[in-house]
Design a protein around this motif. Structure first.
Motif, PDB file in Angstrom:
ATOM      1  N   VAL A 196      -6.865  17.040  -4.505  1.00 10.72           N
ATOM      2  CA  VAL A 196      -7.106  16.544  -3.136  1.00 10.72           C
ATOM      3  C   VAL A 196      -7.142  15.018  -3.127  1.00 10.72           C
ATOM      4  O   VAL A 196      -6.570  14.375  -2.242  1.00 10.72           O
ATOM      5  N   GLU A 197      -7.805  14.408  -4.121  1.00  8.06           N
ATOM      6  CA  GLU A 197      -7.871  12.945  -4.201  1.00  8.06           C
ATOM      7  C   GLU A 197      -6.483  12.341  -4.378  1.00  8.06           C
ATOM      8  O   GLU A 197      -6.143  11.336  -3.740  1.00  8.06           O
ATOM      9  N   GLU A 198      -5.674  12.942  -5.230  1.00  3.76           N
ATOM     10  CA  GLU A 198      -4.311  12.449  -5.427  1.00  3.76           C
ATOM     11  C   GLU A 198      -3.504  12.547  -4.137  1.00  3.76           C
ATOM     12  O   GLU A 198      -2.754  11.632  -3.790  1.00  3.76           O
ATOM     13  N   GLU A 199      -3.653  13.665  -3.434  1.00  2.00           N
ATOM     14  CA  GLU A 199      -2.931  13.838  -2.174  1.00  2.00           C
ATOM     15  C   GLU A 199      -3.370  12.782  -1.155  1.00  2.00           C
ATOM     16  O   GLU A 199      -2.545  12.220  -0.419  1.00  2.00           O
ATOM     17  N   GLU A 200      -4.689  12.520  -1.108  1.00  2.00           N
ATOM     18  CA  GLU A 200      -5.182  11.513  -0.162  1.00  2.00           C
ATOM     19  C   GLU A 200      -4.643  10.128  -0.504  1.00  2.00           C
ATOM     20  O   GLU A 200      -4.263   9.352   0.391  1.00  2.00           O
ATOM     21  N   GLU A 201      -4.588   9.788  -1.801  1.00  2.00           N
ATOM     22  CA  GLU A 201      -4.048   8.495  -2.212  1.00  2.00           C
ATOM     23  C   GLU A 201      -2.582   8.375  -1.825  1.00  2.00           C
ATOM     24  O   GLU A 201      -2.130   7.331  -1.341  1.00  2.00           O
ATOM     25  N   VAL A 202      -1.818   9.434  -2.062  1.00  2.00           N
ATOM     26  CA  VAL A 202      -0.394   9.420  -1.696  1.00  2.00           C
ATOM     27  C   VAL A 202      -0.239   9.252  -0.194  1.00  2.00           C
ATOM     28  O   VAL A 202       0.614   8.478   0.274  1.00  2.00           O
ATOM     29  N   GLU A 203      -1.069   9.941   0.585  1.00  2.00           N
ATOM     30  CA  GLU A 203      -0.989   9.843   2.038  1.00  2.00           C
ATOM     31  C   GLU A 203      -1.317   8.420   2.503  1.00  2.00           C
ATOM     32  O   GLU A 203      -0.658   7.875   3.401  1.00  2.00           O
ATOM     33  N   GLU A 204      -2.330   7.803   1.881  1.00  2.00           N
ATOM     34  CA  GLU A 204      -2.692   6.431   2.241  1.00  2.00           C
ATOM     35  C   GLU A 204      -1.550   5.466   1.928  1.00  2.00           C
ATOM     36  O   GLU A 204      -1.223   4.573   2.730  1.00  2.00           O
ATOM     37  N   GLU A 205      -0.926   5.615   0.772  1.00  2.08           N
ATOM     38  CA  GLU A 205       0.200   4.755   0.415  1.00  2.08           C
ATOM     39  C   GLU A 205       1.356   4.920   1.397  1.00  2.08           C
ATOM     40  O   GLU A 205       1.988   3.952   1.811  1.00  2.08           O
ATOM     41  N   GLU A 206       1.620   6.160   1.783  1.00  3.69           N
ATOM     42  CA  GLU A 206       2.707   6.410   2.737  1.00  3.69           C
ATOM     43  C   GLU A 206       2.391   5.780   4.086  1.00  3.69           C
ATOM     44  O   GLU A 206       3.279   5.230   4.748  1.00  3.69           O
TER      45      GLU A 206
END
Length: 236
Positions: A196-206
């Motif tokens: 979940v943390e990795e997904e949130e980081e990817v979403e923030e970068e996008e």
């Protein structure tokens, strides 16, 4: 009950001490899923108890007699059953149709002891008729339990489970199994949180990249005041 439950029951009929780990390997399910199925079979009444078979000859009970009896009419059935239950030599009692009312099985040490037991039973319970037969032995493979199958009514070959340790002693190993399950669950939760943390980081970068692209694409709006100022500055 499905095929997986039937496999578990067949294995336990052969070896009631088979461990949950052995059962899970047999049915191809996880340790936790197999344990839940076993718990359900125990709580819904499918499995009534885990028990053992004792060799009566080792205990010195060499005589095994089958006795058909006709109970007296004036005895209430409940009282007659209770009287038989109070006799430790009587190991089994079934109701019959036909000329006799009961068939009881008596285990004792000698023919003389059997005769004394029957005399006592006749005197105390007032049998009207008695038919006594002494068993010479038990055929190989009997007595046996019906092997459950997913297709009801079929008798299937038993599945042998190697090893002995566990199911009859579930209470003793319960804590270890629970600890193992909790460790597995904690690892799964940690992995899920990391994902979940990795997904949130990817979403923030996008989102940041999208905002930058929007800023680059936005047109520059020049007002009339700004244009007039620019013209005047050019003249000087």
């Amino acid at each position: 009950m499905d095929e997986i439950d039937s496999q578990i029951l067949r294995a336990l009929i052969i070896d009631s001490r088979a461990s949950v780990t052995e059962l899970s390997e047999l049915v191809g399910k996880s340790h936790s899923a197999t344990r839940q199925r076993l718990h359900k079979l125990s709580t819904d009444g499918t499995i009534e108890k885990f028990t053992i078979e004792v060799n009566s000859e080792v205990l010195g009970l060499a005589v095994d007699a089958v006795v058909d009896i006709k109970s007296p009419g004036h005895w209430p059935i409940g009282e007659f059953d209770a009287a038989l239950l109070n006799r430790p030599e009587v190991v089994d009692v079934i109701y019959l149709t036909g000329d006799f009312d009961y068939q009881i099985r008596v285990n004792c040490k000698s023919a003389e002891e059997l005769n004394n037991i029957l005399h006592t039973l006749r005197t105390e319970l007032e049998f009207e008729e008695v038919n006594v037969r002494v068993a010479l032995g038990t055929a190989p493979g009997f007595p046996r339990s019906i092997q459950p199958d997913f297709e009801m009514g079929q008798i299937v070959s038993p599945i042998v489970v190697a090893g002995v340790a566990g199911v009859a002693e579930v209470a003793e190993v319960e804590e270890e199994e629970v600890e193992e399950e909790e460790e597995v669950e904690e690892e799964e939760v940690e992995e899920e949180e990391e994902e979940v943390e990795e997904e949130e980081e990817v979403e923030e970068e996008e989102e940041v990249e999208e905002e930058e692209e929007v800023e680059e694409e936005e047109p520059v709006v020049v007002t009339r005041v700004q244009r007039r100022f620019d013209i005047q500055r050019a003249q000087f």
